[in-house]
Design an enzyme around this catalytic site. Structure first.
Site, mmCIF file in Angstrom:
data_model
loop_
_atom_site.group_PDB
_atom_site.id
_atom_site.type_symbol
_atom_site.label_atom_id
_atom_site.label_comp_id
_atom_site.label_asym_id
_atom_site.label_seq_id
_atom_site.Cartn_x
_atom_site.Cartn_y
_atom_site.Cartn_z
ATOM 1 N N ASN A 156 -9.314 22.096 -45.362
ATOM 2 C CA ASN A 156 -8.171 21.294 -45.848
ATOM 3 C C ASN A 156 -7.987 21.135 -47.365
ATOM 4 O O ASN A 156 -6.918 21.173 -48.038
ATOM 5 C CB ASN A 156 -7.820 20.105 -44.955
ATOM 6 C CG ASN A 156 -8.897 18.906 -45.325
ATOM 7 O OD1 ASN A 156 -10.227 19.536 -45.498
ATOM 8 N ND2 ASN A 156 -8.472 17.865 -45.400
ATOM 9 N N GLU A 255 -18.745 13.211 -43.514
ATOM 10 C CA GLU A 255 -17.412 12.581 -43.900
ATOM 11 C C GLU A 255 -16.404 13.168 -42.769
ATOM 12 O O GLU A 255 -16.290 14.426 -42.710
ATOM 13 C CB GLU A 255 -16.880 13.057 -45.012
ATOM 14 C CG GLU A 255 -17.838 12.241 -46.372
ATOM 15 C CD GLU A 255 -17.202 12.569 -47.674
ATOM 16 O OE1 GLU A 255 -16.439 13.424 -48.052
ATOM 17 O OE2 GLU A 255 -17.714 11.766 -48.404
ATOM 18 N N CYS A 289 -7.844 14.101 -44.370
ATOM 19 C CA CYS A 289 -8.370 13.452 -43.556
ATOM 20 C C CYS A 289 -7.755 12.039 -43.630
ATOM 21 O O CYS A 289 -7.933 11.122 -42.829
ATOM 22 C CB CYS A 289 -9.917 13.326 -43.714
ATOM 23 S SG CYS A 289 -10.167 13.035 -45.370
ATOM 24 N N GLU A 459 -20.108 8.566 -50.194
ATOM 25 C CA GLU A 459 -20.407 9.414 -51.079
ATOM 26 C C GLU A 459 -19.313 8.710 -52.517
ATOM 27 O O GLU A 459 -18.345 7.984 -52.114
ATOM 28 C CB GLU A 459 -19.946 10.755 -51.085
ATOM 29 C CG GLU A 459 -20.880 11.294 -49.897
ATOM 30 C CD GLU A 459 -20.806 12.843 -49.602
ATOM 31 O OE1 GLU A 459 -20.017 13.590 -50.285
ATOM 32 O OE2 GLU A 459 -21.492 13.290 -48.589
HETATM 33 P P1 NAD Z 1 -14.623 21.770 -38.554
HETATM 34 O O1 NAD Z 1 -15.123 20.468 -38.248
HETATM 35 O O2 NAD Z 1 -13.860 22.599 -37.424
HETATM 36 O O3 NAD Z 1 -15.302 22.693 -39.587
HETATM 37 C C1 NAD Z 1 -15.642 22.117 -40.727
HETATM 38 C C2 NAD Z 1 -16.930 23.118 -41.398
HETATM 39 O O4 NAD Z 1 -17.986 23.098 -40.262
HETATM 40 C C3 NAD Z 1 -16.534 24.934 -41.468
HETATM 41 O O5 NAD Z 1 -17.121 25.102 -42.403
HETATM 42 C C4 NAD Z 1 -16.928 25.256 -39.911
HETATM 43 O O6 NAD Z 1 -17.072 26.441 -40.058
HETATM 44 C C5 NAD Z 1 -18.185 24.364 -40.036
HETATM 45 N N1 NAD Z 1 -18.963 24.421 -38.398
HETATM 46 C C6 NAD Z 1 -17.937 24.361 -37.424
HETATM 47 N N2 NAD Z 1 -18.865 24.370 -36.204
HETATM 48 C C7 NAD Z 1 -20.081 24.089 -36.751
HETATM 49 C C8 NAD Z 1 -21.425 24.054 -36.303
HETATM 50 N N3 NAD Z 1 -21.623 23.753 -34.908
HETATM 51 N N4 NAD Z 1 -22.552 23.977 -37.232
HETATM 52 C C9 NAD Z 1 -22.218 24.152 -38.383
HETATM 53 N N5 NAD Z 1 -21.292 24.240 -39.087
HETATM 54 C C10 NAD Z 1 -20.123 24.292 -38.177
HETATM 55 O O7 NAD Z 1 -13.252 20.998 -39.623
HETATM 56 P P2 NAD Z 1 -11.833 21.630 -40.135
HETATM 57 O O8 NAD Z 1 -10.996 21.972 -38.980
HETATM 58 O O9 NAD Z 1 -12.405 22.666 -41.163
HETATM 59 O O10 NAD Z 1 -11.422 20.220 -40.955
HETATM 60 C C11 NAD Z 1 -10.795 19.563 -40.287
HETATM 61 C C12 NAD Z 1 -11.330 18.098 -39.808
HETATM 62 O O11 NAD Z 1 -12.209 17.694 -41.023
HETATM 63 C C13 NAD Z 1 -10.619 16.907 -39.572
HETATM 64 O O12 NAD Z 1 -11.083 16.640 -38.502
HETATM 65 C C14 NAD Z 1 -10.364 15.958 -40.583
HETATM 66 O O13 NAD Z 1 -10.260 14.770 -40.435
HETATM 67 C C15 NAD Z 1 -11.786 16.225 -41.232
HETATM 68 N N6 NAD Z 1 -12.224 16.081 -42.568
HETATM 69 C C16 NAD Z 1 -12.751 14.763 -43.176
HETATM 70 C C17 NAD Z 1 -12.707 14.339 -44.393
HETATM 71 C C18 NAD Z 1 -13.388 13.037 -44.872
HETATM 72 O O14 NAD Z 1 -13.718 12.945 -45.773
HETATM 73 N N7 NAD Z 1 -13.795 12.309 -43.947
HETATM 74 C C19 NAD Z 1 -12.380 15.141 -45.395
HETATM 75 C C20 NAD Z 1 -11.821 16.414 -44.974
HETATM 76 C C21 NAD Z 1 -11.477 16.693 -43.617
HETATM 77 O O1 6OD Z 2 -10.784 12.366 -52.593
HETATM 78 C C1 6OD Z 2 -12.094 12.661 -52.191
HETATM 79 O O2 6OD Z 2 -12.884 12.373 -52.987
HETATM 80 C C2 6OD Z 2 -12.208 12.927 -50.783
HETATM 81 N N1 6OD Z 2 -13.419 13.186 -50.159
HETATM 82 C C3 6OD Z 2 -11.032 13.215 -50.164
HETATM 83 C C4 6OD Z 2 -10.928 13.613 -48.725
HETATM 84 C C5 6OD Z 2 -10.062 14.049 -48.080
HETATM 85 C C6 6OD Z 2 -9.951 14.389 -46.747
HETATM 86 O O3 6OD Z 2 -9.263 15.263 -46.256
#
Ligand code: NAD
Ligand code: 6OD
Length: 478
Positions: A156, A255, A289, A459
């Site tokens: 994202n 995260e 997120c 972080e």
């Molecule tokens: P995802 O968990 O599907 O994938 C994230 C990464 O993990 C990708 O590189 C993927 O290839 C890898 N991955 C998937 N399964 C794996 C496994 N079993 N072992 C190791 N690696 C694996 O997430 P996404 O769809 O790419 O992103 C969206 C999600 O991320 C949403 O839930 C969003 O809320 C969350 N997100 C959280 C934050 C935060 O800061 N808290 C920030 C951005 C996105």
């Molecule tokens: O702004 C940041 O440092 C951060 N980790 C943002 C995360 C956004 C989630 O999609």
């Protein structure tokens, strides 16, 4: 931009590949190499070798210079990074220009600066006096890098979120193996070019592309040579990574997902609250997120708020696509589920038709829902699209109970003009970040992360340096 692995200072793309699809119009952008277990092994071995080389004893000053060189390198190729991020994600050029690329530069610069705030190898906490009856002793603490850090990042905010971890990991003297999302490999490849040009020693930064389960992500996070894992992504993926890492007791910084609440009190500046909620729910089509998916509004202003938010959502133009056909289908399935669960659709609720090439892409309409019970799946589960559900509340305690009734706890937003209320409510919301009368203002020195299913650890600034290094106690008998 051709996606390539970068292992031990060498670009390579051996093995099979998969197509990279543009979410804006569904066209094929190129091919991405799928890292085999052997490629991942090579990357971890290269990182270990780098730590045994000069990088293992670099001074903080030299590491700061390296981080600055990377920041300068991104700046010099600014427009290429913008092009790559726009193509992979379908987001607007403005977003890439004002958020993604400047933040990546900021991530490297801020950790370069932070290194100067710390003595070499960090703290020297002296504890004189206490000796436990063994004579006089001096205790002090040094911090050392963890070793090989695996970084797994999502699609994202590809460049922003990978550099958010790479910069502090390198600042602390670790070596990195990055696996970016399979959906968005391009800026990571460009970053490897920049790091190569900046002259960091071979193996200090490595990049492997590929999928997660039973592929590069899993090979990396279960690798015995990996000393720490920093992951951003879905909570369920975090749980899978934890299971995979458990055999080696590898420390993790997570995260994860969210189902973020906003509380709009009747004393709020309603213009600001509506504007702020349009931003917090629909920026990047809800694929941040931190986006708000649950809005609770005090009853006296509920009806007006819903009408105004619905009008603004319906009038949104130029919103970007979902990242993939699969994600579009998931979001549309939630729209359908919400209807089945009894929702009133105030705005949106479907897929738009543009009559141009965008119809080949993965767009969904910005959507405002009301009328669902708190038990509805569309209210409890993270949708990760441009959608929010709006519900009324009558008291402050009820608002807090509604906000906190979630398995997630990433971010929240309060809208009120009452300063005492803001101070009273903010610490009681069970989220890692609470914004008051604003959303997503980011000072990179503040702790960032979630509670409950939204993450493990913090972080940002010193908090990142604490995760990416570990304290060692030295005790000297005097
Ligand atoms: P995802 O968990 O599907 O994938 C994230 C990464 O993990 C990708 O590189 C993927 O290839 C890898 N991955 C998937 N399964 C794996 C496994 N079993 N072992 C190791 N690696 C694996 O997430 P996404 O769809 O790419 O992103 C969206 C999600 O991320 C949403 O839930 C969003 O809320 C969350 N997100 C959280 C934050 C935060 O800061 N808290 C920030 C951005 C996105
Ligand atoms: O702004 C940041 O440092 C951060 N980790 C943002 C995360 C956004 C989630 O999609």
């Amino acid at each position: 931009m051709k996606a390539e692995h970068y292992v031990g200072g060498v670009f390579r793309s051996d093995g099979t590949s998969f197509p990279l699809i543009a979410p804006a119009d569904g066209s094929e952008l190129g091919a991405v190499p799928e890292a085999t277990r052997e490629v991942v092994d090579d990357a971890v071995t290269a990182a270990q070798a780098a730590l045994r080389g000069p990088w293992g004893t670099t001074s903080a000053e030299d590491r700061a210079a390296a981080l600055r060189a990377v920041a300068d390198g991104i700046q010099a190729r600014f427009e290429e990074f913008v092009d790559a991020e726009v193509a992979d994600t379908g987001r607007s050029r403005e977003f890439a220009r004002t958020v993604d690329v400047p933040r990546a530069i900021g991530n490297f610069r801020s950790y370069a600066e932070l290194l100067y705030g710390r003595p070499e190898r960090a703290y020297t906490t002296q504890i004189p006096g206490w000796s436990g009856g063994a004579g006089e002793a001096l205790n002090y603490t040094v911090r050392r890098p963890l070793g090989v850090v695996a970084i797994i990042s999502p699609w994202n905010l590809p460049l922003l979120l990978s550099t958010w971890k790479i910069a502090p990991a390198l600042a602390c003297g670790n070596a990195v193996v990055l696996k970016p999302s399979e959906e968005t490999p391009s800026t990571a490849t460009l970053l490897a070019r920049v790091i190569d040009d900046a002259g960091l020693p071979d193996g200090v930064f490595n990049l492997v592309h590929g999928h997660g389960p039973d592929a590069a992500g899993e090979f990396l996070t279960g690798h015995p040579g990996v000393d720490a894992i920093a992951f951003t992504g879905e909570s369920a993926t975090g749980a899978a990574i934890m299971r995979n890492a458990a055999d080696h007791v590898t420390p993790v910084s997570f995260e994860l997902g969210g189902k973020n609440p906003a509380l709009v009190f009747a004393d709020a500046d309603l213009d600001a609250a509506v504007d702020g909620t349009v931003r917090s729910s629909f920026t990047h089509s809800g694929q941040i997120c931190l986006c708000t998916e649950r809005v609770y509004v005090e009853r006296p202003v509920f009806d007006e708020f819903v009408v105004r938010l619905g009008e603004r959502a319906s009038a949104l133009d130029g919103y970007g696509p979902m990242i993939s056909a699969g994600h579009r289908d998931k979001v549309l399935a939630y729209y359908g589920l919400a209807r089945d669960e009894g929702a009133t659709v105030v705005a949106g609720g479907g897929a738009p038709s543009f009559g141009d090439e965008r119809d080949g892409g993965f767009h969904v309409e910005p959507t405002v829902l009301t009328g669902l019970p708190e038990t509805a799946r569309a209210v409890r589960e993270e949708i990760f699209g441009p959608v929010c559900h709006v519900a009324p509340f009558d008291t402050e305690d009820e608002a807090l109970a509604l906000a906190n009734d979630s398995p997630y706890g990433l971010a929240s937003t309060l809208w009120t003009r009452d300063l005492s209320r803001a101070h009273r409510v903010a610490p009681r919301v069970e989220t890692g970040i609470v914004w008051v009368n604003c959303w997503n203002i980011r000072d990179l020195r503040t702790p960032f992360g979630g509670v409950k299913a939204s993450g493990i650890g913090r972080e940002g600034g010193e908090y990142s340096l604490d995760f990416f290094s570990e304290p060692v106690n030295v005790c000297i008998q005097i």
